[in-house]
Design a protein around this motif. Sequence first.
Motif, PDB file in Angstrom:
ATOM      1  N   ARG A 238      49.317  46.348  16.789  1.00 50.07           N
ATOM      2  CA  ARG A 238      50.089  45.097  16.687  1.00 50.07           C
ATOM      3  C   ARG A 238      51.553  45.334  17.060  1.00 50.07           C
ATOM      4  O   ARG A 238      52.213  46.205  16.503  1.00 50.07           O
ATOM      5  CB  ARG A 238      49.987  44.559  15.265  1.00 50.07           C
TER       6      ARG A 238
ATOM      7  N   CYS B 214      52.676  38.148  20.770  1.00 51.22           N
ATOM      8  CA  CYS B 214      51.992  39.149  19.967  1.00 51.22           C
ATOM      9  C   CYS B 214      51.113  39.984  20.897  1.00 51.22           C
ATOM     10  O   CYS B 214      50.231  39.443  21.573  1.00 51.22           O
ATOM     11  CB  CYS B 214      51.152  38.483  18.885  1.00 51.22           C
ATOM     12  N   SER B 215      51.366  41.288  20.942  1.00 55.26           N
ATOM     13  CA  SER B 215      50.661  42.169  21.866  1.00 55.26           C
ATOM     14  C   SER B 215      50.164  43.403  21.130  1.00 55.26           C
ATOM     15  O   SER B 215      50.363  43.553  19.924  1.00 55.26           O
ATOM     16  CB  SER B 215      51.600  42.597  23.007  1.00 55.26           C
ATOM     17  N   ARG B 216      49.539  44.288  21.887  1.00 50.86           N
ATOM     18  CA  ARG B 216      49.185  45.613  21.394  1.00 50.86           C
ATOM     19  C   ARG B 216      50.223  46.606  21.927  1.00 50.86           C
ATOM     20  O   ARG B 216      50.713  46.435  23.049  1.00 50.86           O
ATOM     21  CB  ARG B 216      47.793  46.018  21.869  1.00 50.86           C
TER      22      ARG B 216
ATOM     23  N   VAL C   1      53.540  32.183  15.610  1.00 50.37           N
ATOM     24  CA  VAL C   1      53.230  33.478  16.214  1.00 50.37           C
ATOM     25  C   VAL C   1      53.755  34.603  15.333  1.00 50.37           C
ATOM     26  O   VAL C   1      53.047  35.591  15.057  1.00 50.37           O
ATOM     27  CB  VAL C   1      53.844  33.588  17.630  1.00 50.37           C
TER      28      VAL C   1
ATOM     29  N   SER D   8      51.521  34.865  12.137  1.00 51.23           N
ATOM     30  CA  SER D   8      50.184  35.437  12.336  1.00 51.23           C
ATOM     31  C   SER D   8      50.246  36.889  12.796  1.00 51.23           C
ATOM     32  O   SER D   8      49.370  37.694  12.459  1.00 51.23           O
ATOM     33  CB  SER D   8      49.403  34.597  13.355  1.00 51.23           C
ATOM     34  N   CYS D   9      51.277  37.234  13.549  1.00 53.00           N
ATOM     35  CA  CYS D   9      51.358  38.573  14.117  1.00 53.00           C
ATOM     36  C   CYS D   9      52.005  39.570  13.158  1.00 53.00           C
ATOM     37  O   CYS D   9      51.577  40.729  13.080  1.00 53.00           O
ATOM     38  CB  CYS D   9      52.161  38.528  15.418  1.00 53.00           C
ATOM     39  N   ALA D  10      53.020  39.116  12.408  1.00 50.79           N
ATOM     40  CA  ALA D  10      53.878  40.085  11.729  1.00 50.79           C
ATOM     41  C   ALA D  10      54.047  39.903  10.230  1.00 50.79           C
ATOM     42  O   ALA D  10      54.478  40.839   9.551  1.00 50.79           O
ATOM     43  CB  ALA D  10      55.267  40.055  12.385  1.00 50.79           C
TER      44      ALA D  10
ATOM     45  N   LEU E  86      55.103  42.886  18.170  1.00 47.66           N
ATOM     46  CA  LEU E  86      55.760  41.607  18.425  1.00 47.66           C
ATOM     47  C   LEU E  86      56.814  41.820  19.492  1.00 47.66           C
ATOM     48  O   LEU E  86      57.622  42.750  19.399  1.00 47.66           O
ATOM     49  CB  LEU E  86      56.396  41.088  17.133  1.00 47.66           C
TER      50      LEU E  86
END
Length: 258
Positions: free
Chosen positions: A103, A82-84, A13, A16-18, A105
């Motif tokens: 994006r 992972c959010s908005r 996570v 891919s997110c950060a 985290l």
Amino acid sequence: MPELPDVEGFRKVLTSCAKGRIIQRVDVRDTGVLHGVSTRSLRDALEGRRFTEPERHGKWLLARTGGPTLLLHFGMTGRLVCSRPDDAVEAHDRVLFTLSRDRQLRFRDQRKLQGLWLAHDESEVAALLERQGPDALAVSREEFETALSARRGSLKTALTDQSVLAGLGNLLADEILWRAGLHPASRASDLTEPDRRRLYTHMRRALRSAVTAGCVPPRDSWLTGHRDDPAPACPRCGTSLRRSRMAGRGTVWCPQCQ
């Protein structure tokens, strides 16, 4: 409780997110998850830095930045999401890392039994991990056998002792011992060489499957798929499973197979 496969999932996570993204803002909504670092110090150390390739050791996740390293331990209920930035903040979102307009985290944790640490250099990383044994997914067979042969306590206790082997928790330990046909209360130091080799082989196989699943999967063919049944039975032989507590942990095993 998150075990090695779960934390490996959190590493993915984070990747891919950060990975490669600049930390634009750090919002600490609950200082109870910070250990040895203040909100201001965490912001000063991380804002403007870029997340690089994260690492995992046992149940610890190392969020690298090319400078300070953020270390995360998820305790019983922690996770990474992972959010908005404009998504509703949930009650258990403790620390938010905004990376871009779309994006963010989030470190989410209900019980706050562990949390976040900050290491400024590799010596501080090593100090935080000094009590950790070799990683269960990376340990060689020779290291594994040496670590177990030096233990005097029960096999279940040895497998879940993070100073012996980092990453295994209650579910994985029971699953691995069931696969290897070894009783959890047997003494680690009494294992024969074939026992230790068989245990290592089954540990590797169970870990590979669990890492792929991102958790310890409750499959029908696994012990973990039946331990919470009303009348749990061994998926191999059909014998009623036994329950007890070892070192304060609920333990399940098959009296016929183990």
